[in-house]
Design an enzyme around this catalytic site. Sequence first.
Site, PDB file in Angstrom:
ATOM      1  N   GLN A  27       0.803  -1.221   0.000  1.00 53.56           N
ATOM      2  CA  GLN A  27       0.000   0.000   0.000  1.00 53.56           C
ATOM      3  C   GLN A  27       0.837   1.273   0.000  1.00 53.56           C
ATOM      4  O   GLN A  27       0.340   2.337  -0.368  1.00 53.56           O
ATOM      5  CB  GLN A  27      -0.920   0.018   1.242  1.00 53.56           C
ATOM      6  CG  GLN A  27      -1.980  -1.068   1.269  1.00 53.56           C
ATOM      7  CD  GLN A  27      -2.778  -1.025   2.562  1.00 53.56           C
ATOM      8  OE1 GLN A  27      -2.268  -1.348   3.636  1.00 53.56           O
ATOM      9  NE2 GLN A  27      -4.022  -0.612   2.480  1.00 53.56           N
ATOM     10  N   TYR A  54       7.750  -9.556   5.716  1.00 59.09           N
ATOM     11  CA  TYR A  54       6.769  -8.567   5.286  1.00 59.09           C
ATOM     12  C   TYR A  54       6.940  -8.305   3.788  1.00 59.09           C
ATOM     13  O   TYR A  54       8.011  -7.880   3.335  1.00 59.09           O
ATOM     14  CB  TYR A  54       6.921  -7.252   6.044  1.00 59.09           C
ATOM     15  CG  TYR A  54       6.627  -7.340   7.540  1.00 59.09           C
ATOM     16  CD1 TYR A  54       6.023  -8.459   8.095  1.00 59.09           C
ATOM     17  CD2 TYR A  54       6.952  -6.289   8.387  1.00 59.09           C
ATOM     18  CE1 TYR A  54       5.755  -8.533   9.462  1.00 59.09           C
ATOM     19  CE2 TYR A  54       6.692  -6.350   9.747  1.00 59.09           C
ATOM     20  CZ  TYR A  54       6.094  -7.475  10.280  1.00 59.09           C
ATOM     21  OH  TYR A  54       5.837  -7.535  11.633  1.00 59.09           O
ATOM     22  N   GLN A 183       7.961  -9.310  21.331  1.00 61.55           N
ATOM     23  CA  GLN A 183       7.002  -8.529  20.545  1.00 61.55           C
ATOM     24  C   GLN A 183       5.695  -9.314  20.393  1.00 61.55           C
ATOM     25  O   GLN A 183       5.540 -10.124  19.493  1.00 61.55           O
ATOM     26  CB  GLN A 183       7.573  -8.191  19.166  1.00 61.55           C
ATOM     27  CG  GLN A 183       6.653  -7.254  18.379  1.00 61.55           C
ATOM     28  CD  GLN A 183       7.281  -6.744  17.099  1.00 61.55           C
ATOM     29  OE1 GLN A 183       6.738  -6.914  16.020  1.00 61.55           O
ATOM     30  NE2 GLN A 183       8.447  -6.105  17.215  1.00 61.55           N
ATOM     31  N   ARG A 233      -8.042  -2.628   5.266  1.00 62.05           N
ATOM     32  CA  ARG A 233      -7.172  -3.799   5.388  1.00 62.05           C
ATOM     33  C   ARG A 233      -7.964  -5.084   5.198  1.00 62.05           C
ATOM     34  O   ARG A 233      -7.504  -6.021   4.545  1.00 62.05           O
ATOM     35  CB  ARG A 233      -6.497  -3.804   6.760  1.00 62.05           C
ATOM     36  CG  ARG A 233      -5.621  -5.020   7.011  1.00 62.05           C
ATOM     37  CD  ARG A 233      -4.863  -4.922   8.319  1.00 62.05           C
ATOM     38  NE  ARG A 233      -3.943  -3.796   8.339  1.00 62.05           N
ATOM     39  CZ  ARG A 233      -3.098  -3.551   9.335  1.00 62.05           C
ATOM     40  NH1 ARG A 233      -3.060  -4.341  10.384  1.00 62.05           N
ATOM     41  NH2 ARG A 233      -2.283  -2.504   9.275  1.00 62.05           N
ATOM     42  N   ASN A 299      -3.324   8.937  14.828  1.00 63.35           N
ATOM     43  CA  ASN A 299      -2.978   7.964  15.860  1.00 63.35           C
ATOM     44  C   ASN A 299      -2.054   8.558  16.925  1.00 63.35           C
ATOM     45  O   ASN A 299      -2.136   8.198  18.104  1.00 63.35           O
ATOM     46  CB  ASN A 299      -2.307   6.736  15.231  1.00 63.35           C
ATOM     47  CG  ASN A 299      -3.285   5.872  14.450  1.00 63.35           C
ATOM     48  OD1 ASN A 299      -4.492   5.969  14.610  1.00 63.35           O
ATOM     49  ND2 ASN A 299      -2.753   5.025  13.593  1.00 63.35           N
TER      50      ASN A 299
END
Length: 326
Positions: A27, A54, A183, A233, A299
Amino acid sequence: MQYRRLGRAGLQVSELSLGSWVTYHTQVDTRAATEMLAAAFDAGINFFDNAEGYANGESEVVMGQAFKALGWNRLDYVVSSKFFWGLQRDGVTTNRKNTLNRKYLMQAVDGSLKRMQLEHLDLIYCHRADPHTPIEETVWAMSDIIRQGKALYWGTSEWSAADIRAAWEIAERHHLHKPVVEQPQYHLFHRRKVEQEYARLYEEIGLGLTTWSPLASGLLTGKYRAGIPAGSRGALEDMAWLREQLQHKARNDAVGQLADIAAELGCSTAQLAIAWVNRNPRVSTVILGASRVAQLQDNLGALAVTPKLTPEVVARIDAITLPLAD
């Protein structure tokens, strides 16, 4: 922006950070990534998260090109990558994917450094646990990568508390570099690992957390209350596996109730959800995802909301969300 130590490590990371999962390459191109990294940096963000898996390595390429264009001093930012899934290739995949063996790890870090055009990574993670490779082999490999100067710290992602403790004890016994960070996914509807399973590790081994998906892949924004909107998404073909979760009726109804609390606090539901994660003192940094600068800046408004989450407000939030959390 405030900065927090990564567990007991000396490294300091911004309380909010920026990740590239889903967005970079698919994107977000290099130009857009450069704009977003610049905006994040201007807001005080110093930690940028990535992974070999990714976009099949292309996310690292995009981020690396953006870093090069920005020309920042290398001391001023922290960058990570993660290894386990490997790159998708035709033909033989032995030692190429779904492993944490020494051969894979020692070569995977070289690939990431090349794609990101960096001399070293600040953080590297074992992206998942590997039940087929002895933890001792993985610990030695990760420690050797640090000893060689290709990375500075290492940690895990979505490991069990037992495996993290086992890795730490192996490193302690052999005087190796220890894992300093985990994580995990952490948001209002996904809490058990952070709040219960890892509880003893914070004090006993000084575990730090770089948490991902504070908005539950967008569910906590409220955008999915009426279905899957075009361009979201959830509408992406390679994210089809998320759709059932995003259309969870009870959780979407709960998001509607959270919107009322957010309105009282003068913020969006998304800002409320991010602030809720940020208020946890065990969280070193909350990794944000964004596909546009405007989305990132919205955000970042969570920073002003965090001080408003009094015990009374948190109790109201928990009454709505805790019964639906796993």
